[in-house]
Every structure is written in structure tokens, then in C-alpha cells.
Design a protein around this motif. Structure first.
Motif, PDB file in Angstrom:
ATOM      1  N   GLY A   1      15.042   0.530  12.821  1.00 41.54           N
ATOM      2  CA  GLY A   1      14.701   1.422  11.723  1.00 41.54           C
ATOM      3  C   GLY A   1      14.567   0.727  10.389  1.00 41.54           C
ATOM      4  N   ARG A   2      15.512  -0.164  10.077  1.00 42.84           N
ATOM      5  CA  ARG A   2      15.463  -0.818   8.771  1.00 42.84           C
ATOM      6  C   ARG A   2      14.273  -1.745   8.625  1.00 42.84           C
ATOM      7  N   TRP A   3      13.693  -2.183   9.766  1.00 45.82           N
ATOM      8  CA  TRP A   3      12.552  -3.092   9.684  1.00 45.82           C
ATOM      9  C   TRP A   3      11.279  -2.376   9.251  1.00 45.82           C
ATOM     10  N   PHE A   4      11.266  -1.049   9.337  1.00 42.26           N
ATOM     11  CA  PHE A   4      10.087  -0.320   8.860  1.00 42.26           C
ATOM     12  C   PHE A   4       9.929  -0.467   7.355  1.00 42.26           C
ATOM     13  N   ARG A   5      11.011  -0.869   6.677  1.00 41.42           N
ATOM     14  CA  ARG A   5      10.905  -1.094   5.238  1.00 41.42           C
ATOM     15  C   ARG A   5      10.065  -2.327   4.930  1.00 41.42           C
ATOM     16  N   ALA A   6       9.812  -3.148   5.972  1.00 44.89           N
ATOM     17  CA  ALA A   6       9.021  -4.361   5.765  1.00 44.89           C
ATOM     18  C   ALA A   6       7.519  -4.086   5.791  1.00 44.89           C
ATOM     19  N   ILE A   7       7.112  -2.880   6.149  1.00 46.34           N
ATOM     20  CA  ILE A   7       5.690  -2.555   6.175  1.00 46.34           C
ATOM     21  C   ILE A   7       5.151  -2.536   4.752  1.00 46.34           C
ATOM     22  N   SER A   8       4.019  -3.172   4.563  1.00 45.71           N
ATOM     23  CA  SER A   8       3.411  -3.254   3.234  1.00 45.71           C
ATOM     24  C   SER A   8       3.193  -1.860   2.644  1.00 45.71           C
ATOM     25  N   VAL A   9       3.604  -1.705   1.394  1.00 42.86           N
ATOM     26  CA  VAL A   9       3.402  -0.425   0.707  1.00 42.86           C
ATOM     27  C   VAL A   9       1.914  -0.105   0.608  1.00 42.86           C
ATOM     28  N   SER A  10       1.090  -1.132   0.440  1.00 48.99           N
ATOM     29  CA  SER A  10      -0.356  -0.900   0.341  1.00 48.99           C
ATOM     30  C   SER A  10      -0.918  -0.333   1.637  1.00 48.99           C
ATOM     31  N   VAL A  11      -0.373  -0.781   2.772  1.00 46.02           N
ATOM     32  CA  VAL A  11      -0.831  -0.233   4.053  1.00 46.02           C
ATOM     33  C   VAL A  11      -0.446   1.236   4.160  1.00 46.02           C
ATOM     34  N   VAL A  12       0.785   1.562   3.763  1.00 48.66           N
ATOM     35  CA  VAL A  12       1.232   2.960   3.825  1.00 48.66           C
ATOM     36  C   VAL A  12       0.404   3.825   2.874  1.00 48.66           C
ATOM     37  N   GLN A  13       0.188   3.329   1.652  1.00 51.76           N
ATOM     38  CA  GLN A  13      -0.636   4.093   0.712  1.00 51.76           C
ATOM     39  C   GLN A  13      -2.066   4.227   1.219  1.00 51.76           C
ATOM     40  N   GLY A  14      -2.592   3.163   1.825  1.00 47.67           N
ATOM     41  CA  GLY A  14      -3.930   3.245   2.406  1.00 47.67           C
ATOM     42  C   GLY A  14      -3.989   4.219   3.553  1.00 47.67           C
ATOM     43  N   MET A  15      -2.934   4.237   4.381  1.00 48.84           N
ATOM     44  CA  MET A  15      -2.867   5.187   5.486  1.00 48.84           C
ATOM     45  C   MET A  15      -2.873   6.616   4.959  1.00 48.84           C
ATOM     46  N   LEU A  16      -2.045   6.877   3.957  1.00 48.70           N
ATOM     47  CA  LEU A  16      -1.998   8.230   3.398  1.00 48.70           C
ATOM     48  C   LEU A  16      -3.308   8.594   2.709  1.00 48.70           C
ATOM     49  N   ALA A  17      -3.925   7.616   2.028  1.00 47.12           N
ATOM     50  CA  ALA A  17      -5.210   7.886   1.383  1.00 47.12           C
ATOM     51  C   ALA A  17      -6.283   8.189   2.420  1.00 47.12           C
ATOM     52  N   GLY A  18      -6.281   7.438   3.527  1.00 41.13           N
ATOM     53  CA  GLY A  18      -7.242   7.707   4.600  1.00 41.13           C
ATOM     54  C   GLY A  18      -7.050   9.083   5.187  1.00 41.13           C
ATOM     55  N   ILE A  19      -5.790   9.455   5.408  1.00 41.09           N
ATOM     56  CA  ILE A  19      -5.499  10.797   5.919  1.00 41.09           C
ATOM     57  C   ILE A  19      -5.985  11.854   4.925  1.00 41.09           C
TER      58      ILE A  19
ATOM     59  N   PRO B   1      -4.434   0.506 -12.015  1.00 39.43           N
ATOM     60  CA  PRO B   1      -3.490  -0.565 -12.392  1.00 39.43           C
ATOM     61  C   PRO B   1      -3.200  -1.527 -11.246  1.00 39.43           C
ATOM     62  N   LEU B   2      -3.239  -1.032 -10.016  1.00 35.78           N
ATOM     63  CA  LEU B   2      -3.018  -1.921  -8.872  1.00 35.78           C
ATOM     64  C   LEU B   2      -4.153  -2.932  -8.765  1.00 35.78           C
ATOM     65  N   TRP B   3      -5.377  -2.495  -8.999  1.00 34.89           N
ATOM     66  CA  TRP B   3      -6.534  -3.402  -8.962  1.00 34.89           C
ATOM     67  C   TRP B   3      -6.434  -4.442 -10.086  1.00 34.89           C
ATOM     68  N   ARG B   4      -5.898  -4.025 -11.210  1.00 36.97           N
ATOM     69  CA  ARG B   4      -5.782  -4.939 -12.343  1.00 36.97           C
ATOM     70  C   ARG B   4      -4.675  -5.978 -12.137  1.00 36.97           C
ATOM     71  N   ASP B   5      -3.556  -5.552 -11.547  1.00 38.93           N
ATOM     72  CA  ASP B   5      -2.403  -6.447 -11.437  1.00 38.93           C
ATOM     73  C   ASP B   5      -2.284  -7.119 -10.074  1.00 38.93           C
ATOM     74  N   GLN B   6      -2.634  -6.409  -9.010  1.00 33.13           N
ATOM     75  CA  GLN B   6      -2.492  -6.941  -7.647  1.00 33.13           C
ATOM     76  C   GLN B   6      -3.764  -6.625  -6.862  1.00 33.13           C
ATOM     77  N   ARG B   7      -4.806  -7.376  -7.148  1.00 33.15           N
ATOM     78  CA  ARG B   7      -6.109  -7.054  -6.561  1.00 33.15           C
ATOM     79  C   ARG B   7      -6.092  -7.121  -5.032  1.00 33.15           C
ATOM     80  N   GLY B   8      -5.339  -8.085  -4.491  1.00 32.79           N
ATOM     81  CA  GLY B   8      -5.254  -8.193  -3.036  1.00 32.79           C
ATOM     82  C   GLY B   8      -4.640  -6.957  -2.410  1.00 32.79           C
ATOM     83  N   GLU B   9      -3.583  -6.411  -3.039  1.00 33.41           N
ATOM     84  CA  GLU B   9      -2.954  -5.198  -2.526  1.00 33.41           C
ATOM     85  C   GLU B   9      -3.922  -4.020  -2.595  1.00 33.41           C
ATOM     86  N   ALA B  10      -4.698  -3.945  -3.669  1.00 31.29           N
ATOM     87  CA  ALA B  10      -5.675  -2.867  -3.799  1.00 31.29           C
ATOM     88  C   ALA B  10      -6.736  -2.946  -2.706  1.00 31.29           C
ATOM     89  N   ILE B  11      -7.150  -4.159  -2.368  1.00 23.97           N
ATOM     90  CA  ILE B  11      -8.152  -4.329  -1.308  1.00 23.97           C
ATOM     91  C   ILE B  11      -7.583  -3.869   0.033  1.00 23.97           C
TER      92      ILE B  11
END
Length: 502
Positions: A107-125, A363-373
Motif C-alpha cells: 500500500g505505501r508503495w502507491f505513494r511512489a506513483i508520479s503525481v503527474s500520472v495520477v493527474q493525467g489519469m484523472l484529466a483523461g477520465i 504553472p506546471l508547464w512553466r516550472d516542470q515542463r517534463g511533468e506537464a508533458i
């Protein structure tokens, strides 16, 4: 299980909070079920199990579980591909897998999932809900694939413009969305009623009083909706497609629940969530939901936030919200049948739009472009392919991005007036940086001896070690140059070996 002898005020707060959560959960349970292509009662069953069962288990005290908009797309695809009878088997397998993962301490290892992936998943949904529920809101048939939903919007707009039943249904849904958006500006006395309930109630009353010709939710009754999976459904899980669906359910339901738990922990000052216990509680709930043939469940941030904001102090509030759902489904099942589908579609469109992190993207694109991609690619992949493939692509991109950023190597070339040219490598030399390393080495003066200093490297992988060996051997065969490799301050003449990285 619940003790209030020392604090009767906590009992009062929990009872009131449970009523608030019930009023928020009711339209969402029904709406998620309808959008998933299953009977409305199955959404209520999942909400009841999330309250009465998961609510009584040792897990996050204030987090509320039930059917979630985040799984709507995946459930719809599963029902279309395997049928409603197999859905229960898939949910059972998901619950058992969650139990196993929780017992193994994953369970605690799910915290290692990239926040950008989770946000992308929710955005896709959110995008799939937005494009798909536009058709339901207009009373039209929803295309199956994401690209078809997008390309069909001009034709849908033309149908709405022609008027008739399509325009009527669309206006009911649009009115529901307007109420949801504007409800926060209503008088404080009115805002005591949750916005989703108020919007659906107003839409239902309007269509009933005006006699509008719109489609309504079909009601079969709670017991009639229960469809335990048969032996054929269980054996069908051996197929690769079914197993990939189970994995997708498990990954998304677990990640959404545990990320929701992290968010809820920040909203109160009580003890933090035990992620393994939370995962096992979700596993128990999903196993039972699967046995009943109901929808899968996750912890839902909307209901959980409403629970905390309503003043809940213990797990009693989430337990009681399940009891209120059970009483409503048992005593007033006919009330579900008068709800217009367009109103529920409006609720889900509003929920889907809230899943798209528009404000955070700039702001994510401005500060962390890779995460935004990573976020954008994950979301678009979900819309154009499916949930499982989109999330896998997002995880792959996140891993590659992390590997690229951690694989930083710096080459410093020192050319003294006399003696060999010294190339010092620092950082992490991996195959991802190999082109840069070889380009630098190949530009060294051909008439000078060369020396590689690897003593400052933190890591040297097999690919780089082999390439440096090859380069050094080639240099040693030339009369003009001699390659020498050093590491750990211990020089090694010749090119017979390039030492391994530390």
C-alpha cells in the motif's frame, strides 16, 4: 465499535455529517451507475457497502468510499466488452488482489506513483466523461470510442440546434450544470443542501411539473439488481483481456483511494492513514461488491471532503451514510425512477470538468515542463485509446523522465600544453547519456594522447562501460594516441579494461 460516552457532541456531529454525505452521495451513486451502463441500483449497492462495510473497518476514519467517476470509463468499457455478468467477477478479482497487496505491505508503495500520472489519469477520465456525457445529456446514443465521441460532437450540435426532444434534454442538463456552478453564490441557508442534490432535485421537479419529454432512470428494485457472478463469469477471467482489465481496476482504484487518503489527511489533525489497512479495507469492499454484482468502489475525495467539512469526528459518519443509502433504496426506490438522465449527465459533466487540472497546468508547464508533458500525454492517451493503455504509457514516460533526469553526466576536457588530454567524467553515466559521451570523446584531438578519469563517477552502467572499453581499445591501436582509464585514484595503463562504476 463506536464509543461516545465521553464526547456526546462528537455523536451529534457525526450524525449530521452522515446526512450531508448521504445527500452528496445519492445523486453521484445513481449517476455513476447510469454512466457506467449498469442499473442505477448497483451504484447504490456499492455506496451501501462502502458505508456499512468499509466504514466499519480499520482504515482512514473520515474517508468515504463508494462508486467513483474515476472508474466510470473503465467500467463502461468492461461491460461493453465482457457483459454485465462478468463485471462482478472482475470486481471480485480486483478486491482479492487489493487484499493481497495490502497484506504484503504494498500500500505505501502507491505513494511512489508520479503525481503527474495520477493527474493525467484523472484529466483523461474527466475528458472522456465530458465528451461521453454530452450525448447522454442530449438524449443521444453515446459512441463507444473516444475519438468517435470527439468527432461526433459537430453532428450532435446540429441535432441539438434542430430542437425537439434533443434540445429539451440538453437544456435540462445545461440547467443542472448551471445550478452546480452557481450554487456557491446562493444564500447560506440554501447552501446547507449539497449542490448535486439541489441540482438534481430542481431538474426532477421542473421536468415533472412541466411534463417535459425526457428519458428517466430505469428502476428494477434493489434485490432484483443483485446479480452474483456465475461460474462462467469466473472462468472467463483466465483470458488475457480480462486479466488486464482486473489489473487496470486494481491500479486505478487503489491509487485513487490512497491519493484520496493523503488528501483527507491534510484536511484534519487526527492520526494519518495506514495505507496498507486502507488498501485491505478497499479490498474487502470490492470483493463484497463483486459478489453482489455491483460497481467497483474507491475512496472518493468529494464525499470525503464533505464529511470532514461537515464536522465529522469518527468513522461513525461514513458508516451511517451507508445506512441512510440503504433506507432510501429500500423505502423509496420509486424516487429514483423520476430522475431525468440529462440531469445526472450534467452532474457527471461537472464532476468531469473538475477532474481536469486546468489551473495547475500553466504553472506546471512553466516550472516542470517534463511533468506537464507526462500529464498531457497520459490524458490524451486515455481519451484516444483506453484507460489501461493510457496509464501504462504515463507510467512509462514518468520512469523514462526520471531516468533521464537522474542520468546526468558531465565531461570536462583538460588540454595541458604538454602531456595527455584528460577527460574527467562526473555524475551518472548510463546508456541514456552515451551519445553525448561518445560525441565528446570522438572530438578529441587525434594527435594527442588521451586519458579518461572515471574516479568521480557515481555510477557506470554496462552499456557505457562496454562503449568506453571499445573506444579505449580503438585508441590504443592508433600510433597517435594512448587511452588510459582511471578510477578511485588508481590509474590503469592501457585499454584492456575499463573499471566498473561504483
Amino acid at each position: 465499535m463506536f464509543s461516545f460516552r465521553k464526547d456526546p457532541d462528537a455523536l451529534r456531529r457525526d450524525v449530521l455529517a452522515s446526512l450531508v454525505v448521504f445527500l452528496v452521495a445519492l445523486p453521484l451513486c445513481v449517476g455513476v451507475a447510469v454512466a457506467s451502463g449498469v442499473p442505477a441500483e448497483l451504484g447504490l449497492i456499492t455506496g451501501i457497502v462502502g458505508g456499512l462495510v468499509v466504514g466499519a473497518l480499520p482504515s482512514s476514519r473520515l474517508q468515504v468510499s463508494g462508486p467513483a467517476a474515476g472508474l466510470t470509463v473503465l467500467v463502461f468499457e468492461a461491460v461493453q466488452e465482457f457483459g454485465l455478468g462478468t463485471l462482478g467477477a472482475i470486481v471480485v478479482a480486483t478486491g482479492l488482489l487489493q487484499l493481497a497487496l495490502g497484506a504484503l505491505g504494498v500500500g505505501r508503495w502507491f505513494r511512489a506513483i508520479s503525481v503527474s500520472v495520477v493527474q493525467g489519469m484523472l484529466a483523461g477520465i474527466g475528458l472522456v466523461l465530458l465528451f461521453g456525457q454530452l450525448y447522454t445529456m442530449a438524449g443521444a446514443r453515446q459512441p463507444r470510442s473516444g475519438p468517435e465521441k470527439i468527432t461526433g460532437i459537430p453532428e450532435l450540435a446540429a441535432d441539438i440546434a434542430t430542437g425537439g426532444r434533443t434540445l429539451t434534454a440538453f437544456m435540462v442538463g445545461a440547467g443542472t450544470i448551471a445550478v452546480l456552478v452557481l450554487w456557491k453564490k446562493a444564500p447560506a441557508a440554501l447552501r446547507t443542501v449539497p449542490a448535486p442534490l439541489a441540482a438534481v432535485a430542481l431538474a426532477t421537479a421542473t421536468t415533472a411539473l412541466a411534463g417535459l419529454p425526457v428519458a428517466h432512470v430505469e428502476v428494477r428494485g434493489l434485490l432484483q439488481a443483485v446479480q452474483p457472478p456465475g461460474a462462467d463469469a469466473l472462468t472467463s477471467l483466465t483470458g488475457l483481456a480480462a486479466m488486464s482489465t482486473v489489473l487496470a481496476f486494481t491500479l486505478i482504484a487503489s491509487a485513487e483511494s490512497l491519493f484520496s487518503a493523503a488528501a483527507v489527511d491534510r484536511m484534519h489533525d487526527g492520526p494519518p492513514t495506514d495505507y496498507d489497512k486502507e488498501l485491505m479495507a478497499q479490498g474487502v469492499g470490492n470483493t463484497l461488491c463483486g459478489v453482489l454484482g455491483a460497481l467497483p468502489m474507491t475512496a472518493v475525495i468529494v464525499r470525503s471532503a464533505a464529511n470532514v467539512q461537515a464536522g465529522a469526528k469518527t468513522a461513525l459518519s461514513r458508516f451511517l451514510h451507508g445506512a441512510w443509502l440503504l433506507l432510501f433504496a429500500a423505502l423509496l426506490p420509486a424516487a429514483i425512477g423520476i430522475i431525468p438522465l440529462a440531469a445526472l449527465a450534467g452532474v457527471l459533466i461537472h464532476a468531469g470538468c473538475k477532474l481536469i487540472p486546468v489551473k495547475e497546468l500553466v504553472p506546471l508547464w512553466r516550472d516542470q515542463r517534463g511533468e506537464a508533458i507526462v500529464l498531457v500525454v497520459t490524458a490524451l492517451a486515455i481519451v484516444t485509446t483506453n484507460m489501461f493503455d493510457g496509464v501504462l504509457l504515463g507510467l512509462l514516460l514518468a520512469v523514462l523522465k526520471a531516468a533521464w533526469e537522474t542520468s546526468r553526466v558531465h565531461l570536462q576536457v583538460h588540454e595541458p600544453a604538454c602531456g595527455p588530454v584528460v577527460v574527467t567524467l562526473t555524475g551518472n553515466a548510463t546508456f541514456l547519456r552515451l551519445p553525448h559521451i561518445l560525441d565528446t570523446l570522438e572530438k578529441l584531438p587525434a594527435h594527442r594522447k588521451a586519458e579518461l578519469d572515471l574516479s568521480q563517477l557515481h555510477h557506470l552502467d554496462h552499456a557505457c562501460r562496454t562503449a568506453l572499453d571499445t573506444w579505449a581499445e580503438r585508441q590504443n591501436t592508433s600510433a597517435a594516441a594512448l587511452a588510459r582509464v582511471e578510477q578511485d585514484d588508481a590509474p590503469m595503463s592501457g585499454a584492456a579494461h575499463v573499471p566498473r562504476g561504483r
